[in-house]
Write a protein that holds these residues in place. Structure first.
Motif, PDB file in Angstrom:
ATOM      1  N   GLN A  38       9.426   6.772  -5.895  1.00 21.06           N
ATOM      2  CA  GLN A  38       8.403   6.485  -6.940  1.00 21.06           C
ATOM      3  C   GLN A  38       7.840   5.124  -6.840  1.00 21.06           C
ATOM      4  OE1 GLN A  38       9.910   6.969 -10.840  1.00 21.06           O
ATOM      5  NE2 GLN A  38       8.026   6.733 -11.893  1.00 21.06           N
ATOM      6  N   GLN A  39       8.468   4.261  -6.523  1.00 20.53           N
ATOM      7  CA  GLN A  39       8.002   2.813  -6.497  1.00 20.53           C
ATOM      8  C   GLN A  39       7.089   2.663  -5.041  1.00 20.53           C
ATOM      9  OE1 GLN A  39      11.580   0.602  -6.099  1.00 20.53           O
ATOM     10  NE2 GLN A  39      11.100  -0.483  -7.895  1.00 20.53           N
ATOM     11  N   LEU A  40       7.368   3.487  -4.248  1.00 20.40           N
ATOM     12  CA  LEU A  40       6.507   3.342  -2.781  1.00 20.40           C
ATOM     13  C   LEU A  40       5.147   4.123  -3.128  1.00 20.40           C
ATOM     14  CD1 LEU A  40       6.101   2.960   0.187  1.00 20.40           C
ATOM     15  CD2 LEU A  40       7.414   5.286   0.522  1.00 20.40           C
ATOM     16  N   VAL A  41       5.289   5.317  -3.752  1.00 21.78           N
ATOM     17  CA  VAL A  41       3.959   6.075  -4.229  1.00 21.78           C
ATOM     18  C   VAL A  41       3.131   5.134  -5.132  1.00 21.78           C
ATOM     19  CG1 VAL A  41       3.206   8.149  -5.105  1.00 21.78           C
ATOM     20  CG2 VAL A  41       5.218   8.302  -3.499  1.00 21.78           C
ATOM     21  N   SER A  42       3.934   4.626  -5.969  1.00 19.43           N
ATOM     22  CA  SER A  42       2.879   3.953  -7.076  1.00 19.43           C
ATOM     23  C   SER A  42       2.352   2.717  -6.560  1.00 19.43           C
ATOM     24  CB  SER A  42       4.102   3.546  -8.092  1.00 19.43           C
ATOM     25  OG  SER A  42       3.389   2.713  -9.064  1.00 19.43           O
ATOM     26  N   ASN A  43       3.064   2.347  -5.642  1.00 21.87           N
ATOM     27  CA  ASN A  43       2.496   0.923  -4.964  1.00 21.87           C
ATOM     28  C   ASN A  43       1.389   1.352  -4.075  1.00 21.87           C
ATOM     29  OD1 ASN A  43       2.648  -2.016  -4.693  1.00 21.87           O
ATOM     30  ND2 ASN A  43       3.281  -1.605  -2.587  1.00 21.87           N
ATOM     31  N   GLY A  44       1.640   2.480  -3.246  1.00 27.77           N
ATOM     32  CA  GLY A  44       0.621   2.930  -2.580  1.00 27.77           C
ATOM     33  C   GLY A  44      -0.804   3.159  -3.117  1.00 27.77           C
ATOM     34  N   LEU A  45      -0.588   3.942  -4.445  1.00 25.77           N
ATOM     35  CA  LEU A  45      -1.894   4.041  -5.330  1.00 25.77           C
ATOM     36  C   LEU A  45      -2.559   2.783  -5.651  1.00 25.77           C
ATOM     37  CD1 LEU A  45      -0.652   7.020  -7.456  1.00 25.77           C
ATOM     38  CD2 LEU A  45      -2.185   7.345  -5.561  1.00 25.77           C
ATOM     39  N   GLN A  46      -1.694   1.802  -6.040  1.00 22.65           N
ATOM     40  CA  GLN A  46      -2.200   0.491  -6.632  1.00 22.65           C
ATOM     41  C   GLN A  46      -3.001  -0.206  -5.315  1.00 22.65           C
ATOM     42  OE1 GLN A  46       0.575  -1.748  -8.433  1.00 22.65           O
ATOM     43  NE2 GLN A  46       1.600  -0.203  -9.582  1.00 22.65           N
ATOM     44  N   LEU A  47      -2.272  -0.191  -4.134  1.00 24.94           N
ATOM     45  CA  LEU A  47      -3.094  -0.877  -3.098  1.00 24.94           C
ATOM     46  C   LEU A  47      -4.367  -0.031  -2.891  1.00 24.94           C
ATOM     47  CD1 LEU A  47       0.016  -1.501  -0.650  1.00 24.94           C
ATOM     48  CD2 LEU A  47      -1.464  -3.217  -2.040  1.00 24.94           C
ATOM     49  N   CYS A  48      -4.470   1.125  -2.644  1.00 27.36           N
ATOM     50  CA  CYS A  48      -5.666   1.956  -2.485  1.00 27.36           C
ATOM     51  C   CYS A  48      -6.678   1.607  -3.694  1.00 27.36           C
ATOM     52  CB  CYS A  48      -5.498   3.360  -2.759  1.00 27.36           C
ATOM     53  SG  CYS A  48      -4.680   4.179  -1.151  1.00 27.36           S
ATOM     54  N   ARG A  49      -6.406   1.506  -4.963  1.00 24.81           N
ATOM     55  CA  ARG A  49      -7.159   1.112  -5.834  1.00 24.81           C
ATOM     56  C   ARG A  49      -7.820  -0.368  -5.709  1.00 24.81           C
ATOM     57  NH1 ARG A  49      -8.091   2.431 -11.616  1.00 24.81           N
ATOM     58  NH2 ARG A  49      -9.212   0.481 -12.666  1.00 24.81           N
ATOM     59  N   ARG A  50      -6.885  -1.250  -5.252  1.00 27.64           N
ATOM     60  CA  ARG A  50      -7.372  -2.706  -5.216  1.00 27.64           C
ATOM     61  C   ARG A  50      -8.108  -3.002  -4.062  1.00 27.64           C
ATOM     62  NH1 ARG A  50      -1.152  -5.123  -5.976  1.00 27.64           N
ATOM     63  NH2 ARG A  50      -1.121  -4.797  -8.413  1.00 27.64           N
ATOM     64  N   SER A  51      -7.981  -2.105  -2.874  1.00 26.76           N
ATOM     65  CA  SER A  51      -8.945  -2.387  -1.675  1.00 26.76           C
ATOM     66  C   SER A  51     -10.228  -1.838  -2.066  1.00 26.76           C
ATOM     67  CB  SER A  51      -7.994  -1.306  -0.616  1.00 26.76           C
ATOM     68  OG  SER A  51      -8.339   0.035  -0.944  1.00 26.76           O
ATOM     69  N   ILE A  52     -10.741  -1.042  -2.927  1.00 21.01           N
ATOM     70  CA  ILE A  52     -11.888  -0.927  -3.115  1.00 21.01           C
ATOM     71  C   ILE A  52     -12.460  -1.021  -4.286  1.00 21.01           C
ATOM     72  CG2 ILE A  52     -11.586   1.565  -1.802  1.00 21.01           C
ATOM     73  CD1 ILE A  52     -11.850   3.097  -4.028  1.00 21.01           C
ATOM     74  N   ALA A  53     -11.809  -1.539  -5.261  1.00 21.45           N
ATOM     75  CA  ALA A  53     -12.285  -1.958  -6.700  1.00 21.45           C
ATOM     76  C   ALA A  53     -13.118  -3.203  -6.682  1.00 21.45           C
ATOM     77  CB  ALA A  53     -11.083  -2.498  -7.360  1.00 21.45           C
ATOM     78  N   ALA A  54     -14.302  -3.126  -7.462  1.00 15.50           N
ATOM     79  CA  ALA A  54     -15.004  -4.240  -7.318  1.00 15.50           C
ATOM     80  C   ALA A  54     -14.785  -5.546  -7.899  1.00 15.50           C
ATOM     81  CB  ALA A  54     -16.331  -3.707  -8.013  1.00 15.50           C
ATOM     82  N   ASN A  55     -13.896  -5.193  -8.773  1.00 13.24           N
ATOM     83  CA  ASN A  55     -13.112  -6.576  -9.377  1.00 13.24           C
ATOM     84  C   ASN A  55     -11.774  -6.434  -9.868  1.00 13.24           C
ATOM     85  OD1 ASN A  55     -13.466  -5.357 -11.963  1.00 13.24           O
ATOM     86  ND2 ASN A  55     -15.675  -5.739 -12.024  1.00 13.24           N
TER      87      ASN A  55
END
Length: 213
Positions: free
Chosen positions: A196-213
């Motif tokens: 669960q931690q791995l998947v959650s962190n993966g989703l967060q990294l994806c978001r941060r990589s494309i987020a405008a801020n």
């Protein structure tokens, strides 16, 4: 088409769906690697010869399962995107929908993993393989549209890159993350990391990589 032709086509599609249902049921019990055409025919209560009328071999059957899986995933993405107007949130919702899809349809995810692991034939006469490629494009297009929406509404970085390239990269990242979580749970636990931690962190990294801020 006349009524008789329509009925024949409907019967053919119904029989094909039954064979796919049988194949998925067998794969859920014994795994895709151990699944045989004989077992699928027995589960469907049809002759082995008739099974080969619909599918050339086991690989062809698995491609048909992949196409079905991708259509299910596309509908999940459509539903996920509909709940959000913000492009970044749409992308994140698709990522979470992919995680849920993999958990709810492990046979579908395993079939997709096998498909992703080999070079696909994209020629027009590629049969079920070509159909899978086309189905995958439809799934990617939803992500592309979400990224484009995010660029327009300012939630996704304007310099993020070509939307299609970004969509495929995010797909590859999350696919690998989900697959690792599904197959290496013991190793991850040894390292103090839950799936669960791995998947959650993966989703967060994806978001941060494309987020405008």
């Amino acid at each position: 088409m006349n009524e008789l032709t329509d009925r024949r086509l409907e019967e053919k599609e119904r029989r094909r769906a039954e064979l796919l249902d049988a194949a998925e049921a067998v794969a859920a019990e014994v795994g895709i690697e151990q699944m045989t055409m004989d077992e699928v025919a027995r589960r469907a209560r049809l002759s082995r010869a008739l099974l080969y009328v619909y599918f050339q071999d086991k690989d062809d059957l698995l491609l048909a399962i992949c196409e079905r899986a991708l259509e299910t995933l596309r509908l999940r993405f459509v539903d996920a995107v509909a709940w959000h107007s913000n492009g970044l949130e749409q992308v994140e919702a698709c990522g979470q929908a992919y995680v849920t899809f993999a958990q709810e349809f492990p046979v579908h995810f395993e079939a997709l993993a096998r498909f992703e692991a080999h070079a696909a034939d994209i020629s027009p006469d590629a049969g079920n393989e070509g159909a899978c490629v086309a189905a995958g494009d439809r799934v990617h297009q939803i992500m592309v549209q979400a990224i484009e929406q995010g660029i327009r509404d300012g939630s996704v970085r304007a310099d993020v890159g070509t939307p299609m390239l970004v969509a495929v990269t995010l797909w590859a990242f999350m696919h690998g993350t989900i697959q690792l979580a599904a197959t290496k749970a013991n190793v991850l636990a040894h390292d103090g990391v839950s799936t669960q931690q791995l998947v959650s962190n993966g989703l967060q990294l994806c978001r941060r990589s494309i987020a405008a801020n």
